[in-house]
Design an enzyme around this catalytic site. Structure first.
Site, PDB file in Angstrom:
ATOM      1  N   PHE A   1       0.585  -1.858  -4.159  1.00 44.80           N
ATOM      2  CA  PHE A   1      -0.310  -2.677  -4.975  1.00 44.80           C
ATOM      3  C   PHE A   1       0.072  -2.484  -6.436  1.00 44.80           C
ATOM      4  O   PHE A   1       0.049  -1.358  -6.948  1.00 44.80           O
ATOM      5  CB  PHE A   1      -1.771  -2.270  -4.769  1.00 44.80           C
ATOM      6  CG  PHE A   1      -2.365  -2.743  -3.456  1.00 44.80           C
ATOM      7  CD1 PHE A   1      -1.593  -3.369  -2.499  1.00 44.80           C
ATOM      8  CD2 PHE A   1      -3.704  -2.546  -3.183  1.00 44.80           C
ATOM      9  CE1 PHE A   1      -2.128  -3.806  -1.295  1.00 44.80           C
ATOM     10  CE2 PHE A   1      -4.262  -2.970  -1.979  1.00 44.80           C
ATOM     11  CZ  PHE A   1      -3.472  -3.594  -1.035  1.00 44.80           C
ATOM     12  N   GLU A   2       0.410  -3.580  -7.096  1.00 38.19           N
ATOM     13  CA  GLU A   2       0.804  -3.523  -8.508  1.00 38.19           C
ATOM     14  C   GLU A   2       0.136  -4.672  -9.254  1.00 38.19           C
ATOM     15  O   GLU A   2      -0.327  -5.636  -8.650  1.00 38.19           O
ATOM     16  CB  GLU A   2       2.328  -3.612  -8.637  1.00 38.19           C
ATOM     17  CG  GLU A   2       3.074  -2.515  -7.874  1.00 38.19           C
ATOM     18  CD  GLU A   2       4.585  -2.633  -8.016  1.00 38.19           C
ATOM     19  OE1 GLU A   2       5.062  -2.872  -9.141  1.00 38.19           O
ATOM     20  OE2 GLU A   2       5.286  -2.489  -6.992  1.00 38.19           O
ATOM     21  N   ASN A   3       0.102  -4.548 -10.583  1.00 36.47           N
ATOM     22  CA  ASN A   3      -0.533  -5.554 -11.445  1.00 36.47           C
ATOM     23  C   ASN A   3      -2.010  -5.688 -11.071  1.00 36.47           C
ATOM     24  O   ASN A   3      -2.482  -6.748 -10.654  1.00 36.47           O
ATOM     25  CB  ASN A   3       0.179  -6.903 -11.334  1.00 36.47           C
ATOM     26  CG  ASN A   3      -0.144  -7.818 -12.498  1.00 36.47           C
ATOM     27  OD1 ASN A   3      -0.465  -7.363 -13.597  1.00 36.47           O
ATOM     28  ND2 ASN A   3      -0.083  -9.115 -12.269  1.00 36.47           N
TER      29      ASN A   3
END
Length: 552
Positions: free
Chosen positions: A343-345
């Site tokens: 999970f990024e941003n």
């Protein structure tokens, strides 16, 4: 004069020498079901008694598990351990335990704005021990594994008792007259006094000389199963490579051997909406090929790097469990060995929900024998790429944290530089180990198999910087065709070349045998759980030969 002196002496003896015989009520007098932890009176009281006993949620969050979650909108309570996910609803006797409906004898309830949970669930889940006194109504809570030093009164007054006082002084008033032979919980000591508690909940100080210490009781800890990670990977370094899957499925027949690699993680799964629906690009033939090569397959789940979608999908149990159940279904369908969370941003405010998602996933994944790993960035002040990650919380729940130790200088960086200089990588790992208390064996070092060709062009006194990510073979071809001689840079611990092309200065901090060997040695020296490389398509044969040295 003599009479005056005698009066003064008498007053002194009465007030300063003789024991105080005044009795006082305990500070919890009048409370119906006072709760104590290690002799300390808590703010909240319990409801019911015996099998109907219920403990207030704030007490449980403060004493037992700070991650017990109450979601107001649905009036639901979520409790998690490494092996159990328990979902409760207010005033409902039906509970979901690891997705199975279970009938409770007593339901959670709300009373005067406070949520209360039935003791039976808490004993089963956490090993919580309780002692109740019928007459006083006192409730003593003890955690699993807690040590309780015991003692007994042996010497008393002529009336067969000793005085328990509210301070460690004979001048302090008496809280309770304790009969000879009475058993005590000895919680602490202060000078010549013990701070003790009786079965009836009364607490106070007794003189040490009037107590004989006995055995220490240990609250039983619920038996825990050995995790799949411990069974399969303890003492065995992980050598993972990510398989970047875009529009076309990779053809296993064209991949060839990957010496030393024991885990592949294809980027097959992504959340696509706020309801937690998941898109799959999984391929059973790829999995079977990997298993024939004696490699595990940890399917990667991304949040599509969409912050708004992530915020909605992670905000409620219903949408989180929707994601989880789909991933468990895909794990069964495609014979996966693990799930890798990327999970990024993500908005910083959603960080707790991400941690909760992993807490809820872990027991269900463990039940199916799936490894859970979470990708994390090095620590930085970046709102969307770093600050949302609670590495300490994630490290306690997940089997592994994979530190994506690259993009020190990212694609649009205003300044050219190494993708991952070794000192920067080492600092990133040490910060997570020291500041977030993540055990080194739970950390996997993320290694770049790509580098960037930087272009610096100066016009009108202004230098503009651009970059392009390229594979190891592309860099080797540039060096060969342009007859370049790499220079070793001590500050980055890697080789470097630069050249001019069409009046544009090109700079490359090279990923090759030198840099990869240094990263492997770093992982070994820090006793990490292994390495993970991004991604397979950037590598060449030299990469696999070098990286396999992670395994003794």
């Amino acid at each position: 004069m003599v009479i005056c002196l005698l009066s003064i002496a008498g007053y002194y003896i009465f007030t300063e020498v003789l024991p105080n015989r005044q009795h006082v009520e305990p500070d919890w007098g009048g409370k119906d079901r006072p709760i104590f932890v290690r002799g300390e009176l808590l703010e909240y009281t319990a409801l019911g008694s015996g099998e109907t006993l219920k403990i207030p949620l704030p007490v449980l969050q403060d004493i037992i598990d700070p991650h017990i979650r109450y979601e107001t909108e649905t009036e639901s309570i979520i409790l998690t351990t490494t092996e159990k996910l328990v979902y409760l609803k207010t005033d409902e006797k039906k509970a979901e335990i690891n997705n199975e409906i279970t009938e409770l004898r007593f339901a959670p309830e709300e009373f005067e704005g406070i949520m209360y949970l039935p003791i039976g669930v808490l004993k089963d889940l956490y090993g919580l021990a309780v002692h109740e006194d019928v007459d006083s109504g006192a409730v003593m809570l003890m955690e699993a594994g807690e040590s309780i030093p015991m003692g007994a009164v042996t010497v008393g007054r002529s009336d067969g008792t000793i005085a328990m006082r509210d301070e460690n002084s004979i001048r302090a008033p008496i809280v309770y007259d304790v009969p000879d032979g009475t058993e005590l919980r000895v919680w602490s000591s202060k000078e010549d006094w013990f701070f003790v508690q009786l079965d009836n909940g009364y607490t106070g100080y007794v003189e040490k000389e009037q107590v004989v210490m006995g055995d220490t009781r240990i609250v039983e800890v619920p038996k825990q199963s050995i995790t799949r990670a411990e069974r399969s990977w303890k003492g065995k370094p992980i050598n993972l490579v990510w398989e970047a899957v875009y529009q076309r499925k990779p053809n296993p027949a064209s991949i060839g051997k990957l010496p030393g690699v024991n885990v592949v993680s294809p980027t097959w799964f992504s959340m696509i909406d706020g309801e937690g629906n998941v898109r799959s690009q999984a391929d059973i033939e790829y999995v079977r090929w990997a298993h024939k090569q004696e490699m595990e397959v940890w399917g990667l789940l991304s949040n599509s790097f969409e912050p708004d979608l992530t915020s909605v999908a992670m905000s409620s149990f219903e949408s989180r469990i929707n994601v989880i159940n789909q991933m468990l279904h895909y794990a069964d369908l495609y014979e996966l060995d693990g799930i890798n969370i990327d999970f990024e941003n993500v908005y910083t405010k959603d960080g707790d929900n991400i941690s909760q998602f992993v807490r809820e996933l872990k027991p269900l994944a463990e039940e199916k024998g799936l490894i859970v790993s979470v990708d994390v960035t090095p620590k930085s002040k970046s709102e969307m790429w770093s600050l949302f990650l609670d590495r300490q919380a994630l490290g306690k729940v997940a089997d592994y944290l994979i530190v994506m130790a690259y993009d020190e200088h990212w694609a649009s960086s205003p300044r050219a530089g190494s993708v991952a200089s070794l000192p920067w990588v080492e600092k990133a790992l040490e910060r997570i180990i020291k500041e977030d208390l993540v055990p080194p064996e739970k950390l996997i070092l993320g290694i770049p198999l790509y580098t960037r060709v930087w272009s610096e062009e100066t016009k009108d006194g202004e230098t503009k910087v651009k970059s392009k990510a390229v594979s190891m073979d592309t860099v080797a071809e540039i060096i060969r065709t342009k007859k370049l001689t790499p220079t070793y840079l001590e500050d980055t611990k890697q080789n470097y070349v630069e050249y001019t092309e069409d009046n544009v200065l090109k700079k490359i901090w090279i990923e090759d045998e030198v840099s990869l060997k240094a990263r492997v040695e770093l992982a070994k020296s820090l006793q990490l759980g292994g390495i993970a490389s991004w991604n397979r398509s950037f590598a060449n044969d030299i990469a696999w030969q070098t990286l396999q040295s992670i395994t003794p």
